[in-house]
Design a protein around this motif. Structure first.
Motif, PDB file in Angstrom:
ATOM      1  N   GLN A 174       0.824  -1.203   0.000  1.00  0.00           N
ATOM      2  CA  GLN A 174       0.000   0.000   0.000  1.00  0.00           C
ATOM      3  C   GLN A 174       0.866   1.264   0.000  1.00  0.00           C
ATOM      4  O   GLN A 174       0.553   2.247  -0.687  1.00  0.00           O
ATOM      5  CB  GLN A 174      -0.926  -0.013   1.215  1.00  0.00           C
ATOM      6  N   VAL A 175       1.968   1.241   0.791  1.00  0.00           N
ATOM      7  CA  VAL A 175       2.861   2.406   0.837  1.00  0.00           C
ATOM      8  C   VAL A 175       3.475   2.659  -0.535  1.00  0.00           C
ATOM      9  O   VAL A 175       3.554   3.812  -1.001  1.00  0.00           O
ATOM     10  CB  VAL A 175       3.958   2.190   1.901  1.00  0.00           C
ATOM     11  N   ASP A 176       3.909   1.594  -1.209  1.00  0.00           N
ATOM     12  CA  ASP A 176       4.479   1.750  -2.560  1.00  0.00           C
ATOM     13  C   ASP A 176       3.433   2.337  -3.514  1.00  0.00           C
ATOM     14  O   ASP A 176       3.736   3.208  -4.345  1.00  0.00           O
ATOM     15  CB  ASP A 176       4.973   0.397  -3.079  1.00  0.00           C
ATOM     16  N   LYS A 177       2.202   1.857  -3.377  1.00  0.00           N
ATOM     17  CA  LYS A 177       1.126   2.354  -4.221  1.00  0.00           C
ATOM     18  C   LYS A 177       0.844   3.832  -3.923  1.00  0.00           C
ATOM     19  O   LYS A 177       0.626   4.644  -4.837  1.00  0.00           O
ATOM     20  CB  LYS A 177      -0.143   1.526  -3.999  1.00  0.00           C
ATOM     21  N   GLU A 178       0.858   4.185  -2.621  1.00  0.00           N
ATOM     22  CA  GLU A 178       0.599   5.573  -2.219  1.00  0.00           C
ATOM     23  C   GLU A 178       1.678   6.509  -2.763  1.00  0.00           C
ATOM     24  O   GLU A 178       1.386   7.641  -3.165  1.00  0.00           O
ATOM     25  CB  GLU A 178       0.534   5.675  -0.696  1.00  0.00           C
ATOM     26  N   LYS A 179       2.931   6.048  -2.751  1.00  0.00           N
ATOM     27  CA  LYS A 179       4.030   6.877  -3.268  1.00  0.00           C
ATOM     28  C   LYS A 179       3.850   7.151  -4.756  1.00  0.00           C
ATOM     29  O   LYS A 179       4.066   8.278  -5.233  1.00  0.00           O
ATOM     30  CB  LYS A 179       5.366   6.189  -2.999  1.00  0.00           C
ATOM     31  N   ILE A 180       3.488   6.108  -5.485  1.00  0.00           N
ATOM     32  CA  ILE A 180       3.268   6.292  -6.926  1.00  0.00           C
ATOM     33  C   ILE A 180       2.084   7.228  -7.164  1.00  0.00           C
ATOM     34  O   ILE A 180       2.123   8.122  -8.026  1.00  0.00           O
ATOM     35  CB  ILE A 180       3.026   4.924  -7.599  1.00  0.00           C
ATOM     36  N   ARG A 181       1.017   7.044  -6.379  1.00  0.00           N
ATOM     37  CA  ARG A 181      -0.158   7.899  -6.530  1.00  0.00           C
ATOM     38  C   ARG A 181       0.191   9.353  -6.224  1.00  0.00           C
ATOM     39  O   ARG A 181      -0.239  10.278  -6.937  1.00  0.00           O
ATOM     40  CB  ARG A 181      -1.266   7.417  -5.602  1.00  0.00           C
ATOM     41  N   LEU A 182       0.969   9.587  -5.146  1.00  0.00           N
ATOM     42  CA  LEU A 182       1.361  10.953  -4.785  1.00  0.00           C
ATOM     43  C   LEU A 182       2.185  11.596  -5.897  1.00  0.00           C
ATOM     44  O   LEU A 182       2.012  12.787  -6.219  1.00  0.00           O
ATOM     45  CB  LEU A 182       2.140  10.946  -3.474  1.00  0.00           C
ATOM     46  N   ASN A 184       2.000  10.918  -9.072  1.00  0.00           N
ATOM     47  CA  ASN A 184       1.097  11.243 -10.185  1.00  0.00           C
ATOM     48  C   ASN A 184       0.227  12.456  -9.858  1.00  0.00           C
ATOM     49  O   ASN A 184      -0.040  13.297 -10.735  1.00  0.00           O
ATOM     50  CB  ASN A 184       0.212  10.038 -10.493  1.00  0.00           C
ATOM     51  N   ILE A 185      -0.219  12.551  -8.598  1.00  0.00           N
ATOM     52  CA  ILE A 185      -1.047  13.697  -8.209  1.00  0.00           C
ATOM     53  C   ILE A 185      -0.234  14.986  -8.264  1.00  0.00           C
ATOM     54  O   ILE A 185      -0.729  16.050  -8.652  1.00  0.00           O
ATOM     55  CB  ILE A 185      -1.658  13.475  -6.816  1.00  0.00           C
ATOM     56  N   ASN A 186       1.052  14.897  -7.863  1.00  0.00           N
ATOM     57  CA  ASN A 186       1.925  16.069  -7.960  1.00  0.00           C
ATOM     58  C   ASN A 186       2.062  16.522  -9.415  1.00  0.00           C
ATOM     59  O   ASN A 186       2.092  17.736  -9.713  1.00  0.00           O
ATOM     60  CB  ASN A 186       3.301  15.759  -7.375  1.00  0.00           C
ATOM     61  N   SER A 187       2.152  15.551 -10.301  1.00  0.00           N
ATOM     62  CA  SER A 187       2.243  15.907 -11.736  1.00  0.00           C
ATOM     63  C   SER A 187       0.966  16.601 -12.204  1.00  0.00           C
ATOM     64  O   SER A 187       1.005  17.597 -12.944  1.00  0.00           O
ATOM     65  CB  SER A 187       2.491  14.644 -12.574  1.00  0.00           C
ATOM     66  N   LEU A 188      -0.183  16.089 -11.754  1.00  0.00           N
ATOM     67  CA  LEU A 188      -1.455  16.720 -12.121  1.00  0.00           C
ATOM     68  C   LEU A 188      -1.554  18.120 -11.536  1.00  0.00           C
ATOM     69  O   LEU A 188      -2.083  19.048 -12.185  1.00  0.00           O
ATOM     70  CB  LEU A 188      -2.628  15.864 -11.630  1.00  0.00           C
ATOM     71  N   HIS A 189      -1.031  18.280 -10.301  1.00  0.00           N
ATOM     72  CA  HIS A 189      -1.087  19.598  -9.665  1.00  0.00           C
ATOM     73  C   HIS A 189      -0.213  20.605 -10.401  1.00  0.00           C
ATOM     74  O   HIS A 189      -0.581  21.783 -10.571  1.00  0.00           O
ATOM     75  CB  HIS A 189      -0.652  19.489  -8.204  1.00  0.00           C
ATOM     76  N   LYS A 190       0.951  20.163 -10.870  1.00  0.00           N
ATOM     77  CA  LYS A 190       1.825  21.062 -11.615  1.00  0.00           C
ATOM     78  C   LYS A 190       1.180  21.502 -12.928  1.00  0.00           C
ATOM     79  O   LYS A 190       1.418  22.616 -13.414  1.00  0.00           O
ATOM     80  CB  LYS A 190       3.165  20.373 -11.887  1.00  0.00           C
TER      81      LYS A 190
END
Length: 443
Positions: A174-182, A184-190
């Motif tokens: 789950q932590v690995d998945k959360e890191k990848i999700r974060l 991707n979300i940072n990329s969307l935020h940029k």
């Protein structure tokens, strides 16, 4: 030339490599690989509580041997050597007195041996032996009950470590998945596609998962320490579990699922307590009968008081005969004792019935729980596939701006929960299996 001076770099590299290898070997030597059956066996052999119960059994066996030895003749040797003072004789009260040597001599001595052998005592000795035999069997049942209790506690910690280890794998995934999700979300935020709140929410979710994983690791360490203490191993021992395949749950044999309470520890103890109380009643009833002994003695004495006047000489004399004793008070006192012991027997019989009812109730409950966990495991396997498909859909929707982050996180939590439900169902199914064995007195 010395090799160290000729190849200094080689020796420095060799020494540098030697210490990590040595340390690693020490760490590996501290590991202890155990299957669940090995853990149960080791707990029964090494646990201090079990060892204490075995000492109690040995003490009961010694007490039984001591009681049985009472059938042998009772032999006693006596000897004395005395120097007498002068005898003070008084006339007219205490007004006039004189001191004279005690006749026939101021020296007395004797040495002899006396033996007695019980011929009849109303069955008291036989009843006493029956009591201590029942006490020894109770001590043996106590040892088995203690072994079963420690074995069940060992199984509980073993399965708990296994459950937490599976949960740790889920948290890591789950932590690995959360890191990848974060990421991707940072990329969307940029790119201006999501707000800053989504980034903060994802960061907070990742932090919570990392803390949950750390807390879970600490709980694993605590349970490993407890398991090591149960197995009488050093607390720093690294216990490695080999039974890690939860799907291979032990099946309950037909005989193991039968509602039979006869071998349960509590029922066995009640049954032996009945035999013990029956022996107590027989011993109490023996007080109604006389006691008959064969007696014999022989000894040397000085001076001779058998002749008169007394003679300062050694003499030897012995005797053989029978001795009978009977307490008349037992006719009106013992009746109350026998009545009280019979009431205790009735009480124990009710206790035995209650113990059987409790065991049957426990077995029935465990049988129902086993079936429930089997259904829960089957249901969880179906839910995992459904939750996984739902999570993929919500993930696609979110990254295509068709769903909220909250919806994605809810779907992710649901997916994690279904996988945890499967692990829990499989663990509990195994635990109920061993608890059933313990309840039936077979662990």
């Amino acid at each position: 030339m010395n090799l160290f001076y000729k190849f200094p770099a080689f020796w420095l590299v060799f020494i540098a490599l030697l210490f990590p290898i040595t340390d690693s070997a020490q760490q590996n030597s501290n590991a202890y690989t155990l299957s669940i059956q090995d853990a149960v066996r080791l707990a029964k052999e090494k646990n201090n509580n079990v060892a204490a119960a075995r000492m109690g059994l040995e003490a009961s066996a010694a007490s039984l041997a001591e009681v049985k030895s009472h059938v042998l003749p009772h032999v006693q040797i006596d000897a004395s050597d005395k120097r007498l003072s002068k005898a003070t004789l008084y006339d007219h009260g205490f007004t006039e007195s004189e001191s004279v040597p005690p006749p026939p001599a101021s020296y007395q001595a004797n040495a002899g041996i006396e033996a007695s052998f019980n011929l009849y005592s109303g069955g008291k000795h036989e009843a006493s032996i029956k009591q201590f035999e029942a006490r020894e069997r109770l001590a043996d049942i106590h040892v088995k009950e203690r072994e079963g209790s420690i074995a069940l506690e060992t199984v509980q910690h073993y399965l708990e470590i296994l459950r937490l280890s599976k949960l740790d794998s889920l948290y890591k995934e789950q932590v690995d998945k959360e890191k990848i999700r974060l990421k991707n979300i940072n990329s969307l935020h940029k790119n201006g596609k999501v707000t800053r709140s989504d980034v903060l929410r994802a960061e907070m979710n990742l932090s919570n998962r990392e803390y949950q994983k750390k807390e879970n690791e600490s709980t694993i360490t605590i349970n490993r320490n407890r398991l090591a203490i149960l197995l009488n191993l050093p607390i720093e021992t690294n216990i490695v579990l080999t039974d890690t395949v939860l799907a291979a749950t032990k099946p309950m044999a037909t005989t193991e699922r039968e509602l039979d309470s006869g071998s349960a520890y509590s029922v066995q103890q009640a049954s032996q307590s009945i035999l013990l109380q029956e022996a107590v009643i027989r011993e109490a009833r023996s007080n109604y009968y006389p006691s008959i002994e064969l007696i014999a003695a022989y000894g040397y004495n000085y001076p001779n008081y058998l002749r008169y006047p007394y003679v300062p000489q050694y003499y030897a004399v012995g005797y053989v005969g029978f001795k009978m004793s009977y307490s008349l008070a037992s006719l009106y006192q013992n009746i109350h004792k026998v009545k009280a012991e019979r009431k205790h027997l009735e009480e124990i019989k009710f206790t035995e019935k209650a113990a059987k009812d409790n065991v049957l109730l426990e077995l029935t409950s465990l049988d129902i729980k086993m079936d429930d966990m089997s259904e829960k495991a089957a249901l969880a396997q179906k839910e995992i596939a459904q939750a996984q498909a739902n999570y993929k859909i919500m993930s696609t929707k979110y990254f295509n701006q068709l769903a909220l982050l909250a919806d994605l996180l809810d779907a992710d939590n649901l997916y994690l929960q279904t996988k945890y439900n499967l692990v829990e169902a499989q663990i509990m199914q195994q635990y109920y299996y061993y608890q059933t064995l313990y309840t039936k007195g077979k662990l």
